[in-house]
Design a protein around this motif. Structure first.
Motif, PDB file in Angstrom:
ATOM      1  N   LEU A   2      46.932  -8.215  45.445  1.00 47.71           N
ATOM      2  CA  LEU A   2      46.610  -6.809  45.722  1.00 47.71           C
ATOM      3  C   LEU A   2      45.467  -6.363  44.824  1.00 47.71           C
ATOM      4  O   LEU A   2      45.450  -6.649  43.631  1.00 47.71           O
ATOM      5  N   VAL A   4      43.205  -2.788  43.868  1.00 50.38           N
ATOM      6  CA  VAL A   4      43.150  -1.335  44.009  1.00 50.38           C
ATOM      7  C   VAL A   4      41.855  -0.829  43.402  1.00 50.38           C
ATOM      8  O   VAL A   4      41.271  -1.458  42.517  1.00 50.38           O
ATOM      9  N   ALA A 119      54.171  -5.464  45.805  1.00 55.69           N
ATOM     10  CA  ALA A 119      52.858  -4.996  46.245  1.00 55.69           C
ATOM     11  C   ALA A 119      52.957  -3.784  47.164  1.00 55.69           C
ATOM     12  O   ALA A 119      52.159  -2.843  47.055  1.00 55.69           O
ATOM     13  N   ALA A 120      53.935  -3.766  48.073  1.00 58.77           N
ATOM     14  CA  ALA A 120      54.069  -2.644  49.006  1.00 58.77           C
ATOM     15  C   ALA A 120      54.425  -1.357  48.269  1.00 58.77           C
ATOM     16  O   ALA A 120      53.891  -0.275  48.573  1.00 58.77           O
ATOM     17  N   THR A 123      51.349  -0.197  46.317  1.00 60.60           N
ATOM     18  CA  THR A 123      50.346   0.353  47.233  1.00 60.60           C
ATOM     19  C   THR A 123      50.680   1.790  47.616  1.00 60.60           C
ATOM     20  O   THR A 123      49.827   2.682  47.548  1.00 60.60           O
ATOM     21  N   LEU A 127      48.375   5.034  46.438  1.00 62.09           N
ATOM     22  CA  LEU A 127      47.652   5.825  47.430  1.00 62.09           C
ATOM     23  C   LEU A 127      48.164   7.257  47.527  1.00 62.09           C
ATOM     24  O   LEU A 127      47.375   8.189  47.725  1.00 62.09           O
ATOM     25  N   TRP A 169      41.491   3.391  47.277  1.00 58.13           N
ATOM     26  CA  TRP A 169      41.739   2.320  48.239  1.00 58.13           C
ATOM     27  C   TRP A 169      42.609   1.203  47.661  1.00 58.13           C
ATOM     28  O   TRP A 169      42.682   1.000  46.451  1.00 58.13           O
ATOM     29  N   THR A 170      43.263   0.499  48.576  1.00 55.44           N
ATOM     30  CA  THR A 170      44.003  -0.709  48.240  1.00 55.44           C
ATOM     31  C   THR A 170      43.629  -1.787  49.247  1.00 55.44           C
ATOM     32  O   THR A 170      43.295  -1.488  50.400  1.00 55.44           O
ATOM     33  N   GLN A 172      45.229  -5.478  50.528  1.00 51.69           N
ATOM     34  CA  GLN A 172      46.266  -6.502  50.494  1.00 51.69           C
ATOM     35  C   GLN A 172      45.737  -7.751  51.198  1.00 51.69           C
ATOM     36  O   GLN A 172      45.180  -7.664  52.293  1.00 51.69           O
ATOM     37  N   THR A 194      41.979   8.270  51.441  1.00 52.02           N
ATOM     38  CA  THR A 194      42.665   7.040  51.052  1.00 52.02           C
ATOM     39  C   THR A 194      42.427   5.991  52.135  1.00 52.02           C
ATOM     40  O   THR A 194      42.384   6.305  53.323  1.00 52.02           O
ATOM     41  N   GLU A 196      43.671   2.044  53.257  1.00 53.35           N
ATOM     42  CA  GLU A 196      44.565   0.899  53.082  1.00 53.35           C
ATOM     43  C   GLU A 196      44.006  -0.259  53.894  1.00 53.35           C
ATOM     44  O   GLU A 196      43.957  -0.203  55.119  1.00 53.35           O
TER      45      GLU A 196
END
Length: 318
Positions: A2, A4, A119-120, A123, A127, A169-170, A172, A194, A196
Protein backbone atom coordinates in the motif's frame (compact mmCIF):
# COMPACT_ATOMS: atom_id res chain seq x y z
CA UNK A 1 1.56 -3.41 -0.69
CA UNK A 2 0.00 0.00 0.00
CA UNK A 3 1.19 3.49 -0.88
CA UNK A 4 -0.39 6.67 0.49
CA UNK A 5 0.14 10.28 -0.44
CA UNK A 6 -1.17 13.82 -0.45
CA UNK A 7 -0.83 16.67 -2.95
CA UNK A 8 -1.46 20.35 -2.23
CA UNK A 9 -1.92 22.72 -5.19
CA UNK A 10 -1.93 26.51 -5.21
CA UNK A 11 -1.31 29.56 -7.37
CA UNK A 12 2.23 30.80 -6.92
CA UNK A 13 2.21 34.05 -4.94
CA UNK A 14 3.87 36.14 -7.65
CA UNK A 15 2.62 38.73 -10.12
CA UNK A 16 4.27 37.17 -13.19
CA UNK A 17 5.23 33.68 -14.28
CA UNK A 18 8.66 32.61 -13.08
CA UNK A 19 11.38 31.77 -15.55
CA UNK A 20 12.87 28.31 -15.40
CA UNK A 21 15.94 29.70 -13.65
CA UNK A 22 13.80 31.51 -11.05
CA UNK A 23 11.75 28.35 -10.45
CA UNK A 24 14.96 26.42 -9.83
CA UNK A 25 16.09 29.00 -7.29
CA UNK A 26 12.74 28.99 -5.48
CA UNK A 27 12.79 25.16 -5.31
CA UNK A 28 16.29 24.87 -3.89
CA UNK A 29 14.92 23.39 -0.67
CA UNK A 30 17.84 21.06 0.04
CA UNK A 31 21.27 22.63 -0.04
CA UNK A 32 23.67 20.95 -2.43
CA UNK A 33 21.02 18.96 -4.31
CA UNK A 34 19.85 19.61 -7.86
CA UNK A 35 16.45 20.90 -8.99
CA UNK A 36 15.22 18.91 -12.01
CA UNK A 37 13.72 20.93 -14.87
CA UNK A 38 11.95 20.36 -18.17
CA UNK A 39 10.66 22.72 -20.87
CA UNK A 40 8.33 20.34 -22.75
CA UNK A 41 5.37 20.34 -22.97
CA UNK A 42 5.52 23.29 -20.53
CA UNK A 43 7.97 24.72 -18.03
CA UNK A 44 8.32 22.25 -15.16
CA UNK A 45 10.65 22.20 -12.16
CA UNK A 46 10.89 19.67 -9.32
CA UNK A 47 12.69 20.21 -6.02
CA UNK A 48 14.97 17.67 -4.33
CA UNK A 49 13.21 15.35 -1.91
CA UNK A 50 12.55 16.70 1.57
CA UNK A 51 12.55 13.86 4.12
CA UNK A 52 10.50 13.95 7.30
CA UNK A 53 10.94 11.23 9.91
CA UNK A 54 7.73 9.98 11.53
CA UNK A 55 7.09 7.64 14.45
CA UNK A 56 3.33 7.68 15.06
CA UNK A 57 0.06 5.83 15.12
CA UNK A 58 -1.42 5.07 11.70
CA UNK A 59 -4.97 5.95 10.57
CA UNK A 60 -7.53 3.24 11.21
CA UNK A 61 -11.21 3.09 10.31
CA UNK A 62 -11.69 0.55 13.11
CA UNK A 63 -9.72 2.64 15.63
CA UNK A 64 -6.90 0.13 15.85
CA UNK A 65 -3.61 1.23 17.36
CA UNK A 66 -0.92 0.39 14.85
CA UNK A 67 2.43 2.13 15.00
CA UNK A 68 4.41 3.13 11.93
CA UNK A 69 7.99 4.39 11.60
CA UNK A 70 9.72 5.75 8.52
CA UNK A 71 10.63 8.82 6.46
CA UNK A 72 8.00 10.61 4.39
CA UNK A 73 9.32 11.98 1.09
CA UNK A 74 7.96 15.35 -0.06
CA UNK A 75 8.79 17.32 -3.17
CA UNK A 76 7.68 20.71 -4.49
CA UNK A 77 6.80 21.32 -8.14
CA UNK A 78 6.32 24.51 -10.16
CA UNK A 79 4.44 24.16 -13.46
CA UNK A 80 4.44 26.85 -16.10
CA UNK A 81 6.07 29.24 -13.65
CA UNK A 82 2.56 29.76 -12.21
CA UNK A 83 1.28 26.80 -10.23
CA UNK A 84 3.04 25.29 -7.24
CA UNK A 85 2.44 21.90 -5.68
CA UNK A 86 3.80 19.97 -2.72
CA UNK A 87 3.50 16.20 -2.93
CA UNK A 88 4.16 13.70 -0.13
CA UNK A 89 4.33 9.94 -0.57
CA UNK A 90 5.19 6.94 1.58
CA UNK A 91 4.95 3.22 0.97
CA UNK A 92 3.54 1.24 3.90
CA UNK A 93 4.97 -2.22 4.46
CA UNK A 94 4.51 -4.75 7.24
CA UNK A 95 7.33 -4.76 9.76
CA UNK A 96 8.13 -6.77 12.83
CA UNK A 97 9.76 -4.65 15.50
CA UNK A 98 11.11 -1.13 15.99
CA UNK A 99 14.45 -0.62 14.21
CA UNK A 100 17.15 2.04 14.82
CA UNK A 101 16.57 5.36 13.03
CA UNK A 102 19.50 4.66 10.71
CA UNK A 103 17.50 1.79 9.21
CA UNK A 104 14.54 4.02 8.31
CA UNK A 105 16.65 6.94 7.08
CA UNK A 106 18.44 4.57 4.72
CA UNK A 107 15.05 3.72 3.15
CA UNK A 108 13.30 7.06 2.56
CA UNK A 109 9.73 6.82 1.32
CA UNK A 110 9.08 3.57 3.19
CA UNK A 111 7.10 3.30 6.44
CA UNK A 112 7.27 0.05 8.38
CA UNK A 113 4.53 -0.99 10.75
CA UNK A 114 5.27 -2.29 14.21
CA UNK A 115 2.54 -4.91 14.21
CA UNK A 116 0.16 -6.52 11.69
CA UNK A 117 -0.84 -4.35 8.73
CA UNK A 118 -4.49 -4.30 7.60
CA UNK A 119 -4.28 -2.45 4.27
CA UNK A 120 -8.06 -2.05 3.83
CA UNK A 121 -8.49 -0.61 7.32
CA UNK A 122 -5.57 1.79 6.88
CA UNK A 123 -6.87 2.89 3.47
CA UNK A 124 -10.31 3.73 4.83
CA UNK A 125 -8.84 5.51 7.85
CA UNK A 126 -6.40 7.53 5.78
CA UNK A 127 -8.90 8.64 3.13
CA UNK A 128 -11.86 9.39 5.36
CA UNK A 129 -10.54 9.90 8.89
CA UNK A 130 -9.83 13.27 10.48
CA UNK A 131 -7.78 12.31 13.51
CA UNK A 132 -4.82 14.71 13.79
CA UNK A 133 -3.06 12.43 16.29
CA UNK A 134 -2.11 9.89 13.59
CA UNK A 135 0.12 10.07 10.49
CA UNK A 136 -0.56 13.60 9.24
CA UNK A 137 0.54 14.07 5.64
CA UNK A 138 -1.55 17.23 5.43
CA UNK A 139 0.72 19.01 7.90
CA UNK A 140 3.93 17.69 6.33
CA UNK A 141 2.84 18.61 2.79
CA UNK A 142 1.45 21.99 3.78
CA UNK A 143 4.68 22.94 5.55
CA UNK A 144 6.73 22.34 2.39
CA UNK A 145 4.28 24.33 0.24
CA UNK A 146 4.29 27.19 2.75
CA UNK A 147 8.09 27.22 2.61
CA UNK A 148 8.03 27.68 -1.17
CA UNK A 149 5.39 30.43 -1.00
CA UNK A 150 7.49 32.35 1.53
CA UNK A 151 10.50 32.57 -0.81
CA UNK A 152 12.06 36.02 -0.97
CA UNK A 153 11.89 35.83 -4.78
CA UNK A 154 8.09 36.06 -4.74
CA UNK A 155 6.38 39.48 -4.59
CA UNK A 156 3.08 38.23 -3.02
CA UNK A 157 0.92 39.87 -5.73
CA UNK A 158 -0.74 37.06 -7.72
CA UNK A 159 -2.98 38.05 -10.66
CA UNK A 160 -6.04 36.44 -9.04
CA UNK A 161 -7.15 34.90 -5.76
CA UNK A 162 -7.75 31.16 -5.58
CA UNK A 163 -7.97 28.65 -2.74
CA UNK A 164 -5.42 25.91 -2.11
CA UNK A 165 -6.76 22.42 -2.85
CA UNK A 166 -5.74 19.04 -1.43
CA UNK A 167 -5.80 15.61 -3.05
CA UNK A 168 -5.34 12.64 -0.72
CA UNK A 169 -4.70 9.27 -2.33
CA UNK A 170 -4.00 5.60 -1.71
CA UNK A 171 -2.72 2.96 -4.14
CA UNK A 172 -3.24 -0.73 -3.46
CA UNK A 173 -1.20 -3.20 -5.53
CA UNK A 174 -3.19 -5.97 -7.21
CA UNK A 175 -0.97 -8.96 -7.87
CA UNK A 176 -3.40 -10.46 -10.41
CA UNK A 177 -1.64 -10.44 -13.82
CA UNK A 178 -3.25 -8.35 -16.54
CA UNK A 179 -5.51 -6.45 -14.15
CA UNK A 180 -6.31 -2.96 -15.47
CA UNK A 181 -5.48 0.02 -13.28
CA UNK A 182 -8.47 1.81 -11.78
CA UNK A 183 -9.33 4.86 -9.69
CA UNK A 184 -12.26 6.07 -7.62
CA UNK A 185 -12.25 9.86 -7.32
CA UNK A 186 -14.42 11.49 -4.65
CA UNK A 187 -15.14 15.18 -4.07
CA UNK A 188 -15.16 15.38 -0.27
CA UNK A 189 -15.35 19.18 0.06
CA UNK A 190 -14.74 22.28 -2.09
CA UNK A 191 -11.00 21.94 -1.41
CA UNK A 192 -10.47 18.21 -0.72
CA UNK A 193 -10.46 15.28 -3.14
CA UNK A 194 -9.74 11.64 -2.32
CA UNK A 195 -8.54 9.07 -4.84
CA UNK A 196 -8.46 5.31 -4.25
CA UNK A 197 -6.27 3.55 -6.81
CA UNK A 198 -5.67 -0.06 -7.71
CA UNK A 199 -2.41 -0.52 -9.61
CA UNK A 200 -0.17 -3.34 -10.80
CA UNK A 201 3.05 -4.57 -9.18
CA UNK A 202 5.06 -2.88 -11.96
CA UNK A 203 3.63 0.57 -11.16
CA UNK A 204 6.25 2.15 -8.93
CA UNK A 205 5.20 4.69 -6.26
CA UNK A 206 6.93 7.55 -8.11
CA UNK A 207 4.81 6.97 -11.23
CA UNK A 208 1.61 6.72 -9.17
CA UNK A 209 2.51 9.93 -7.32
CA UNK A 210 3.09 11.62 -10.71
CA UNK A 211 -0.41 10.62 -11.81
CA UNK A 212 -1.91 12.07 -8.63
CA UNK A 213 0.07 15.30 -9.04
CA UNK A 214 -1.30 15.64 -12.57
CA UNK A 215 -4.84 14.96 -11.37
CA UNK A 216 -4.45 17.49 -8.56
CA UNK A 217 -3.11 20.20 -10.88
CA UNK A 218 -5.96 19.87 -13.39
CA UNK A 219 -8.54 19.56 -10.64
CA UNK A 220 -7.25 22.86 -9.20
CA UNK A 221 -7.51 24.54 -12.60
CA UNK A 222 -11.05 23.29 -13.10
CA UNK A 223 -12.12 24.12 -9.53
CA UNK A 224 -10.72 27.63 -9.81
CA UNK A 225 -12.37 28.22 -13.19
CA UNK A 226 -15.73 26.88 -12.02
CA UNK A 227 -15.70 29.12 -8.95
CA UNK A 228 -14.94 32.21 -11.06
CA UNK A 229 -17.73 31.40 -13.53
CA UNK A 230 -20.18 30.77 -10.68
CA UNK A 231 -19.28 34.09 -9.07
CA UNK A 232 -19.74 35.87 -12.40
CA UNK A 233 -23.26 34.55 -12.92
CA UNK A 234 -24.51 34.82 -9.33
CA UNK A 235 -23.02 38.03 -7.91
CA UNK A 236 -24.40 41.44 -8.87
CA UNK A 237 -21.71 43.48 -10.63
CA UNK A 238 -21.16 45.38 -13.84
CA UNK A 239 -20.09 43.52 -16.95
CA UNK A 240 -16.69 45.18 -16.85
CA UNK A 241 -16.10 44.07 -13.24
CA UNK A 242 -16.88 40.48 -14.17
CA UNK A 243 -14.53 40.65 -17.14
CA UNK A 244 -11.67 41.96 -14.99
CA UNK A 245 -12.10 38.93 -12.72
CA UNK A 246 -12.25 36.46 -15.61
CA UNK A 247 -9.55 37.84 -17.91
CA UNK A 248 -6.54 36.60 -15.82
CA UNK A 249 -7.58 32.99 -16.53
CA UNK A 250 -7.04 33.48 -20.26
CA UNK A 251 -3.88 35.52 -19.78
CA UNK A 252 -2.08 33.39 -17.19
CA UNK A 253 -3.52 29.87 -16.87
CA UNK A 254 -5.16 28.69 -20.09
CA UNK A 255 -1.97 27.16 -21.52
CA UNK A 256 -1.47 24.94 -18.46
CA UNK A 257 -4.35 22.59 -19.34
CA UNK A 258 -2.41 19.50 -20.56
CA UNK A 259 -4.03 16.47 -18.88
CA UNK A 260 -1.93 13.32 -18.84
CA UNK A 261 1.09 14.93 -20.51
CA UNK A 262 3.50 13.73 -17.81
CA UNK A 263 1.67 10.57 -16.73
CA UNK A 264 3.29 7.17 -17.21
CA UNK A 265 1.72 5.39 -20.24
CA UNK A 266 0.52 2.44 -18.14
CA UNK A 267 -1.44 4.79 -15.88
CA UNK A 268 -2.85 7.01 -18.64
CA UNK A 269 -6.04 4.90 -19.03
CA UNK A 270 -7.16 6.40 -15.70
CA UNK A 271 -7.09 9.85 -17.32
CA UNK A 272 -8.88 8.49 -20.37
CA UNK A 273 -11.75 7.25 -18.21
CA UNK A 274 -11.95 10.57 -16.35
CA UNK A 275 -12.19 12.34 -19.71
CA UNK A 276 -15.27 10.23 -20.47
CA UNK A 277 -16.98 10.56 -17.07
CA UNK A 278 -17.18 13.21 -15.67
CA UNK A 279 -15.40 14.75 -18.68
CA UNK A 280 -12.79 17.12 -17.26
CA UNK A 281 -11.70 18.58 -20.60
CA UNK A 282 -15.29 19.06 -21.81
CA UNK A 283 -16.09 21.07 -18.71
CA UNK A 284 -12.85 23.06 -19.02
CA UNK A 285 -13.43 23.91 -22.70
CA UNK A 286 -17.06 24.82 -22.06
CA UNK A 287 -16.10 27.23 -19.26
CA UNK A 288 -13.23 28.75 -21.25
CA UNK A 289 -15.52 29.31 -24.25
CA UNK A 290 -18.10 30.96 -21.99
CA UNK A 291 -15.44 33.33 -20.62
CA UNK A 292 -14.26 34.19 -24.13
CA UNK A 293 -17.84 34.87 -25.18
CA UNK A 294 -18.36 37.16 -22.18
CA UNK A 295 -15.20 39.11 -23.00
CA UNK A 296 -16.20 39.37 -26.68
CA UNK A 297 -19.71 40.61 -25.83
CA UNK A 298 -18.30 43.14 -23.37
CA UNK A 299 -15.73 44.37 -25.90
CA UNK A 300 -18.44 44.78 -28.55
CA UNK A 301 -20.54 46.78 -26.09
CA UNK A 302 -17.57 49.04 -25.30
CA UNK A 303 -16.86 49.60 -29.00
CA UNK A 304 -20.50 50.38 -29.67
CA UNK A 305 -20.57 52.84 -26.78
CA UNK A 306 -17.37 54.46 -28.05
CA UNK A 307 -18.79 54.75 -31.57
CA UNK A 308 -21.96 56.37 -30.22
CA UNK A 309 -19.95 58.94 -28.26
CA UNK A 310 -17.76 59.74 -31.29
CA UNK A 311 -20.88 60.19 -33.45
CA UNK A 312 -22.37 62.64 -30.95
CA UNK A 313 -19.20 64.75 -30.98
CA UNK A 314 -19.00 64.92 -34.80
CA UNK A 315 -19.99 68.42 -36.15
CA UNK A 316 -23.25 68.58 -38.05
CA UNK A 317 -22.90 68.57 -41.82
CA UNK A 318 -23.71 71.79 -43.78
Amino acid sequence: MLTVGEVHTSLLQHSTALTQEQSSEVLGLVEGEVVLTSRRPSLYAVSPDVRTGVDCWLPSARKRQLRGVGAVVTRAIITGGRLVQASSVIQVVAGDRRQPWSHYLANPGVLETVGRLDAADLTAGFLHGNNADVLNLEAITGRVLDGVQMSDLLDRHPPLRAARTRLRWTAQVDQQPGRAVSAVVTVDSPTLRTVELVVGPQDVPAAVAGLCEDLALHDWLLTMLSSLVEAAVTRPASGQEHIERLRPVLEHLLHLWLPGARVHPRLRPIWDRLEQVPGFSRQWKSSVNWIRDQISVNNMALLRDLADRVAVKQPCGR
